[in-house]
Design a protein around this motif. Structure first.
Motif, short mmCIF file in Angstrom:
data_model
loop_
_atom_site.label_atom_id
_atom_site.label_comp_id
_atom_site.label_asym_id
_atom_site.label_seq_id
_atom_site.Cartn_x
_atom_site.Cartn_y
_atom_site.Cartn_z
N ASP A 1 -0.18 -11.57 19.55
CA ASP A 1 0.00 -11.37 18.46
C ASP A 1 -0.90 -11.57 17.48
OD1 ASP A 1 -1.59 -13.32 19.08
OD2 ASP A 1 0.10 -14.80 18.75
N THR A 2 -2.11 -11.01 17.74
CA THR A 2 -3.69 -11.41 17.28
C THR A 2 -4.63 -10.50 16.44
OG1 THR A 2 -4.13 -13.75 17.99
CG2 THR A 2 -5.66 -13.26 16.99
N ILE A 3 -5.32 -10.07 15.49
CA ILE A 3 -5.84 -8.96 15.00
C ILE A 3 -6.47 -9.28 14.04
CG2 ILE A 3 -5.62 -7.54 12.94
CD1 ILE A 3 -2.95 -7.19 13.72
N LEU A 4 -8.32 -8.71 14.65
CA LEU A 4 -9.24 -9.26 14.27
C LEU A 4 -9.36 -7.39 12.89
CD1 LEU A 4 -11.46 -9.94 17.00
CD2 LEU A 4 -10.81 -11.68 15.33
N THR A 5 -10.38 -8.00 11.87
CA THR A 5 -11.04 -7.14 10.90
C THR A 5 -11.92 -8.25 9.86
OG1 THR A 5 -9.75 -5.94 9.09
CG2 THR A 5 -8.44 -8.02 9.21
N ASN A 6 -11.48 -7.07 8.92
CA ASN A 6 -12.97 -8.06 7.78
C ASN A 6 -12.29 -8.49 7.10
OD1 ASN A 6 -15.19 -5.05 7.78
ND2 ASN A 6 -15.57 -6.79 9.44
N VAL A 7 -13.04 -9.82 5.96
CA VAL A 7 -12.72 -10.90 4.88
C VAL A 7 -12.56 -9.11 3.67
CG1 VAL A 7 -13.17 -12.20 3.52
CG2 VAL A 7 -13.73 -13.13 5.80
N HIS A 8 -14.00 -8.70 3.93
CA HIS A 8 -13.44 -8.04 2.78
C HIS A 8 -12.38 -7.00 3.10
CE1 HIS A 8 -16.05 -4.97 5.69
NE2 HIS A 8 -15.26 -4.27 4.22
N VAL A 9 -11.62 -6.46 3.59
CA VAL A 9 -10.41 -5.61 4.41
C VAL A 9 -9.39 -6.55 3.80
CG1 VAL A 9 -8.66 -4.60 5.62
CG2 VAL A 9 -12.02 -4.48 5.62
N VAL A 10 -9.09 -7.56 4.16
CA VAL A 10 -7.97 -8.32 3.39
C VAL A 10 -7.69 -9.60 2.04
CG1 VAL A 10 -7.54 -8.90 5.57
CG2 VAL A 10 -8.87 -10.63 4.28
N GLY A 11 -9.19 -9.37 1.84
CA GLY A 11 -9.61 -9.38 -0.21
C GLY A 11 -8.79 -10.69 -0.09
N SER A 12 -7.72 -10.62 -0.96
CA SER A 12 -7.56 -12.27 -1.65
C SER A 12 -6.18 -12.68 -1.35
CB SER A 12 -7.58 -12.61 -2.97
OG SER A 12 -6.99 -11.30 -3.65
N ASP A 13 -5.46 -11.29 -0.45
CA ASP A 13 -4.17 -11.54 -0.01
C ASP A 13 -3.94 -12.61 1.37
OD1 ASP A 13 -4.16 -9.87 -1.56
OD2 ASP A 13 -3.24 -8.06 -0.18
N SER A 14 -2.54 -13.03 1.62
CA SER A 14 -2.45 -14.16 2.24
C SER A 14 -1.70 -12.90 3.04
CB SER A 14 -1.91 -15.67 2.08
OG SER A 14 -0.79 -15.37 0.78
N ALA B 1 -16.96 0.02 1.64
CA ALA B 1 -15.82 -0.33 0.51
C ALA B 1 -14.66 0.27 1.31
CB ALA B 1 -15.90 1.48 -0.53
N PRO B 2 -14.04 -1.04 1.73
CA PRO B 2 -13.17 -1.48 2.70
C PRO B 2 -12.52 -0.11 3.02
CG PRO B 2 -12.79 -3.02 1.17
CD PRO B 2 -13.75 -1.99 0.98
N THR B 3 -12.47 0.08 2.46
CA THR B 3 -11.15 -0.23 2.04
C THR B 3 -10.72 1.01 1.34
OG1 THR B 3 -10.89 -1.19 0.09
CG2 THR B 3 -10.52 -1.91 2.63
N VAL B 4 -9.76 2.18 2.16
CA VAL B 4 -10.43 3.59 0.83
C VAL B 4 -8.89 2.67 0.38
CG1 VAL B 4 -9.71 5.54 0.61
CG2 VAL B 4 -11.89 5.12 1.71
N ALA B 5 -8.88 3.83 -1.73
CA ALA B 5 -7.87 3.50 -1.86
C ALA B 5 -6.64 3.87 -1.06
CB ALA B 5 -8.27 4.18 -3.42
N SER B 6 -5.30 4.04 -1.93
CA SER B 6 -3.90 4.55 -1.34
C SER B 6 -4.30 5.62 -2.51
CB SER B 6 -2.87 3.61 -0.68
OG SER B 6 -2.71 2.88 -2.12
N PRO B 7 -3.08 6.10 -2.80
CA PRO B 7 -2.77 7.02 -3.65
C PRO B 7 -2.44 6.49 -4.79
CG PRO B 7 -1.49 8.46 -1.59
CD PRO B 7 -2.17 6.91 -1.57
N ALA B 8 -1.62 5.74 -4.34
CA ALA B 8 -1.04 4.73 -6.02
C ALA B 8 -2.47 3.50 -6.44
CB ALA B 8 -0.19 3.60 -5.23
N ASP B 9 -3.48 3.20 -5.75
CA ASP B 9 -4.71 2.70 -6.08
C ASP B 9 -5.51 3.42 -7.00
OD1 ASP B 9 -3.28 0.52 -4.87
OD2 ASP B 9 -3.87 0.84 -2.81
N GLN B 10 -5.49 4.47 -6.38
CA GLN B 10 -6.31 5.57 -6.28
C GLN B 10 -5.90 6.36 -8.17
OE1 GLN B 10 -9.92 6.94 -5.68
NE2 GLN B 10 -9.67 7.42 -7.11
N GLN B 11 -4.95 5.60 -8.19
CA GLN B 11 -3.85 6.27 -9.50
C GLN B 11 -4.51 5.37 -10.84
OE1 GLN B 11 -0.46 7.05 -9.50
NE2 GLN B 11 0.24 6.64 -12.02
N ARG B 12 -4.12 3.85 -9.97
CA ARG B 12 -4.23 2.84 -11.09
C ARG B 12 -5.98 2.92 -11.28
NH1 ARG B 12 -3.20 -0.68 -7.19
NH2 ARG B 12 -0.66 -0.86 -8.22
N ASN B 13 -7.23 3.00 -9.83
CA ASN B 13 -7.98 2.91 -10.56
C ASN B 13 -8.73 4.09 -11.50
OD1 ASN B 13 -8.61 1.05 -8.63
ND2 ASN B 13 -9.03 2.20 -7.02
#
Length: 455
Positions: free
Chosen positions: A163-176, A331-343
């Protein structure tokens, strides 16, 4: 001639004498057949081997463990009789000794290993198994590595418990709450349970854990050696999930109060939050950063910091250090296609707003000339651009001087063009899902944040 010097007359040999002398001439010796010689030699060799084996068998059985230091024997009284167990030992050894020499050697080695394992406090079955091949290791560990989707983009993470995952803070950003995608394509949700921004470590708890979820064991940087092989698993570029790369530990660094593992394994944006593993499949770090503008220089934060966060131990704040400026978060995080379009849409929106801001600044100069020469009265209210008063009914509390109507009309047309351009850019950004906060921030930056554009 006689020894005395007297000479005898030669006596002629008669036929009878010749026959008699021929009876005493030896006949040529005949050699025995070769197969008889070979049989005798073979019998002699077999006999010597048989007696040699019988004399050496107890020695091979008893002396085989001599490759390791023997435990000191308990002193016995000079005239004490041997214990029954010791007295019976030679007989037992002689009884168990196989007749085949190869079998005797194998039995002696097995006995030696069993004795050493017993001396070390472990059973023979507990002896370390052969090292797992890299292919088998990756097959076993890949299901424990996941893709993490957040509003900031896409990164990696890995299970250390069902039930436990480790990752980076900059990957999760401000999401809960985040979306987790496993290697088999199934998805689930997870919440941020704990974080340590000082070390860029976030702990996630899965909403519906699987009891049989594959996990990765955590090790320690204390056992990590420069030059040892390491493996990285993650999602480079945000869509190449569970990509495996291999390298070595290039160095161990200290920066801002944290221990970093430098590696030359191929690391790209999207690998952030994934595990850095040693050759046994144990996690020794969490991938987090790369060296600005350089390939083959990437860093993982030591897993020891994550263990401290999981244990609830307080972590020190980062120490002030100029060295930290060298290490830039991936860059954590590579944007998804929708994220890339938004950017892309956000960049286009900024380009248009910057263009209208230049026109607005030029109109400011014309407005000042107009106010000085052609307007009698005052402007009520405060605006980023004073000509915004054109859309405020009670703001212009004066009158345009005679002969300045054409100038005033020109200013109004330019202001309306800017107004229509800003409204069109705003609508285009809205359709392309540019965040309202991003749009508002850009309008403020370029001094075009005005509530009366649609009047």
């Amino acid at each position: 001639m006689c020894r005395c010097g007297h000479a005898f007359d030669p006596v002629e040999e008669t036929p009878a004498a010749a026959n008699v002398s021929s009876l005493y001439e030896p006949e040529p010796r005949k050699s025995p057949p070769m197969f008889v010689v070979a049989a005798l030699l073979g019998a002699a060799l077999i006999g010597s081997l048989y007696w040699s084996n019988r004399s050496d068998a107890p020695r091979a059985r008893v002396e085989a463990p001599a490759s390791r230091p023997a435990a000191p024997e308990t002193p016995q009284p000079r005239h004490a009789a041997p214990s029954p167990a010791r007295a019976a030992e030679p007989a037992a050894v002689a009884e168990e000794t196989p007749s085949d020499p190869a079998a005797r050697v194998a039995a002696a080695l097995a006995a030696s290993r069993a004795k050493q394992a017993a001396a070390d406090g472990a059973s023979p079955a507990a002896a370390p198994a052969a090292a797992m091949s890299l292919e088998d290791l990756v097959t076993r560990l890949s299901p424990a590595v996941v893709l993490i989707q957040s509003s900031a983009g896409r990164g990696s993470g890995f299970f250390v418990a069902p039930d436990t995952i480790l990752t980076n803070v900059h990957v999760v950003g401000s999401d809960s709450s985040l979306t987790i995608r496993r290697a088999d394509g199934s998805t689930t949700t997870a919440r941020v349970d704990a974080s340590a921004p000082a070390f860029d470590i976030a702990v996630l708890r899965v909403s519906n854990p699987n009891a049989d979820q594959a996990t990765i064991r955590m090790g320690s940087v204390a056992t990590t050696r420069v030059g040892e092989d390491v493996i990285a698993i993650g999602t480079p570029l945000g869509f190449l999930q569970n990509t495996v790369s291999r390298g070595i530990v290039s160095a161990l660094r200290e920066a801002d109060g944290s221990t970093l593992i430098q590696t030359d394994a191929a690391i790209n944006p999207g690998n952030s939050g994934g595990p850095l593993l040693d050759r046994t499949g144990t996690a020794i770090g969490i991938i987090r950063a790369g060296y600005n503008g350089r390939d083959g220089l990437s860093f993982a934060v030591a897993i020891d910091h994550a263990k401290a966060v999981l244990d609830g131990r307080l972590t020190p704040a980062p120490a002030a250090s100029g060295a930290s400026q060298q290490y830039h978060v991936l860059a954590p995080t590579v944007a998804s296609p929708a994220d890339q379009q938004r950017n892309d849409a956000t960049k286009e929106y900024e380009r248009l707003i910057a263009q209208f801001a230049r026109r607005a600044n030029a109109l400011d100069d014309e407005w000042r000339t107009f106010m000085h020469s052609c307007y009698e009265g005052k402007i009520a209210g405060a605006f980023d651009h004073q000509w915004f008063a054109l859309w405020e009914p009670k703001a212009m509390q004066g009158a345009v001087s005679p002969g300045c109507g054409a100038i005033f009309s020109g200013i109004r047309r330019e202001a309306q063009d800017i107004q229509q351009g800003v409204i069109a850019a705003e609508e285009l950004a809205r359709r392309n899902d540019v965040y309202p906060g991003s749009r508002r921030e850009l309008l403020r930056r370029y001094r075009l944040d005005y509530a009366g554009w649609d009047r």
